[in-house]
Enzyme design. Structure first.
Site, PDB file in Angstrom:
ATOM      1  N   ASP A 459      -3.678  95.750 -70.358  1.00 23.40           N
ATOM      2  CA  ASP A 459      -4.757  94.785 -70.140  1.00 23.40           C
ATOM      3  C   ASP A 459      -6.013  95.354 -70.808  1.00 23.40           C
ATOM      4  OD1 ASP A 459      -6.790  93.150 -69.183  1.00 23.40           O
ATOM      5  OD2 ASP A 459      -5.961  93.009 -67.164  1.00 23.40           O
ATOM      6  N   HIS A 460      -6.498  94.658 -71.821  1.00 18.55           N
ATOM      7  CA  HIS A 460      -7.632  95.183 -72.588  1.00 18.55           C
ATOM      8  C   HIS A 460      -8.934  95.158 -71.775  1.00 18.55           C
ATOM      9  CE1 HIS A 460      -9.066  96.819 -76.251  1.00 18.55           C
ATOM     10  NE2 HIS A 460      -8.177  96.246 -77.037  1.00 18.55           N
TER      11      HIS A 460
END
Length: 489
Positions: A459-460
């Protein structure tokens, strides 16, 4: 006097709102004891046997096998508080008490449950989760017309005047399949239901699983054989029907109807979770090839040191899981979740490691609790235990939820790489491809080495590429040089 009490589908926990009826364990007219399982249901997470909190006579069931019911919908009604008469008059029973009469009929638990339920309180064990595990009482069938209760559920419990019924004993059935008796080597309720739907006699099948276990593939093959036999019979039918069914010259053959498969149960839950993950999580993937030759050698040495009876063998998956827990200790950003409402990143204190497992029910992710406190041997034993429960469909919802990081070994399917969808609401997933011999430059020379591709989908929002790359590089270093793990042991 008897009361008709309605038992509704209870809250099965973990936010589940509906369940599919897989198999009824009782029929109308059966005598049930308090906390006796009465129906087997399938939720989006597990198979659950639902116990009834009342003891008495089943007067109605709601829902056919294969249908879905929402939480709070009626499951069945039970007439409680009724007295029972002995099966036949005899001098020895003419002065027997009601309790002894019930005992002679073979159902002492039923009279106890009736006495305990006369006030309508039941056992109090209407489950939120997985049942009470009480042993099932021996069942007896009561003639429905003698019970004196309506077939439809009453809107509220009401006293019903009931004549003393004449109990009729029902012989115990061991392994009933499609109305036929006999033990059958089949574990999965879904396989039994599929056979019932297509009128396949499981006793005539030879299982391809361990010890002759009948698998879904065996039932599918039997269905195909039955369909081919039916088509062959149609082709060899008399000329009259064959001519009538043949299309006229120049006429287009009718198009085959598309098959529609409901998205429900495990498949529906997976679809909902993956859709939510794709819509909420801005994911990115990075990957690296690693030389796993030293890791495989270390595993062989571990298992050789344990000796022939020194305990279970350490699996490659267990070693990779231990490497993951060490990497998450260095990069805790990836052991977190995002609270979208509060716009906060929540870093989690412990590692509950999920691992993807393919079963007959579909893809499930059992969770190894507190993996950060376990060594490779302990993690391996827990993975083996949960895998066996997944194979037999006995995982509870609690064993399928609460993960903080997922390990996905898609190498078992013979593929090298993948870009998986993150298991919402987690923040990352490590993918492992097959370990296979490949040409590799080792110590400045070309050699054949055991190579594996590792990929990290993250998850950026919780971290940038530098953190994700550092995590993946550390995992690859531990795979190539297992001695690196000594620093964290």
């Amino acid at each position: 006097m008897a009361q008709v009490l309605e038992f509704k589908l209870p809250d099965l926990g973990e936010g589940l709102t509906e369940a599919e009826i897989v198999r009824w364990l009782v029929e109308v007219g059966d005598v049930v004891a308090i906390d006796q399982p009465v129906v087997e249901v399938e939720t989006a997470k597990a198979m659950v046997e639902v116990p009834c909190p009342y003891g008495g006579v089943v007067t109605a069931r709601f829902g056919e096998e294969g249908s879905e019911l929402p939480v709070g919908a009626p499951l069945l009604t039970v007439a409680v508080g009724a007295t029972e008469a002995p099966a036949s008059p005899a001098p020895s029973t003419s002065s027997a008490s009601p309790a002894s009469g019930a005992s002679s009929a073979g159902a002492p638990a039923a009279s106890e449950s009736s006495a305990g339920s006369e006030s309508g309180s039941g056992s109090g064990n209407v489950l939120v989760g997985y049942g009470t595990g009480a042993p099932a009482a021996r069942r007896r069938r009561i003639q429905p017309e003698r019970v004196g209760t309506p077939a439809a559920p009453a809107p509220a419990p009401a006293p019903v005047v009931e004549p003393e019924p004449e109990p009729v004993a029902v012989p115990a059935v061991a392994g009933e399949v499609n109305g036929q008796q006999g033990p059958v080597a089949v574990v999965s309720p879904l396989v039994r239901r599929l056979a019932r739907q297509h009128e396949i006699d499981l006793r005539r099948l030879t299982g391809s699983g361990p010890d002759g276990l009948i698998l879904r593939a065996d039932v599918d093959s039997a269905i195909r054989r039955a369909e081919e036999a039916a088509r062959a019979q149609t082709r060899t039918a008399p000329d009259g029907p064959a001519v009538a069914e043949a299309p006229t010259a120049g006429a287009a053959a009718p198009a085959a109807a598309a098959e529609r498969i409901p998205l429900r149960g495990v498949r529906g839950a997976v679809a909902d979770k993956l859709s939510r993950s794709r819509s909420e999580i801005p994911d990115a993937t990075c990957w690296v090839d690693a030389d796993a030759t030293e890791l495989m050698a270390a595993r062989a040495a571990m298992n050789a040191a344990s000796g022939p009876s020194g305990g279970p063998k350490v699996s490659v998956l267990a070693l990779l899981a231990r490497i993951c827990t060490a990497a998450l200790a260095r990069y805790p950003e990836l052991n977190s979740t995002v609270d979208t409402a509060a716009r906060e990143i929540v870093r989690l204190p412990g590692v509950h490691l999920g691992f993807a497992a393919q079963t007959e029910r579909g893809l499930v992710v059992p969770v190894v609790r507190d993996a950060h406190t376990r060594n490779a041997e302990s993690i391996g034993a827990e993975i083996a235990r949960l895998t066996e429960l997944a194979r037999t469909g006995k995982l509870s919802p609690a064993q399928l939820t609460g993960g903080t990081f997922t390990l996905n070994n898609y190498g078992v399917f013979g593929v090298d790489g993948s870009t998986p969808i993150i298991n919402h609401p987690e923040a990352a997933m490590l993918g492992v491809g097959r370990i296979t011999p490949k040409p590799w430059v080792h110590n400045g020379e070309l050699a054949v080495r055991q190579v594996v591709q590792l990929s990290l989908t993250f998850d950026h929002r919780v971290c940038d590429g530098g953190t994700a790359g550092g995590f993946l590089r550390y995992v690859a270093d531990c795979v190539e040089q297992p001695a690196v793990l000594l620093r964290t042991l």
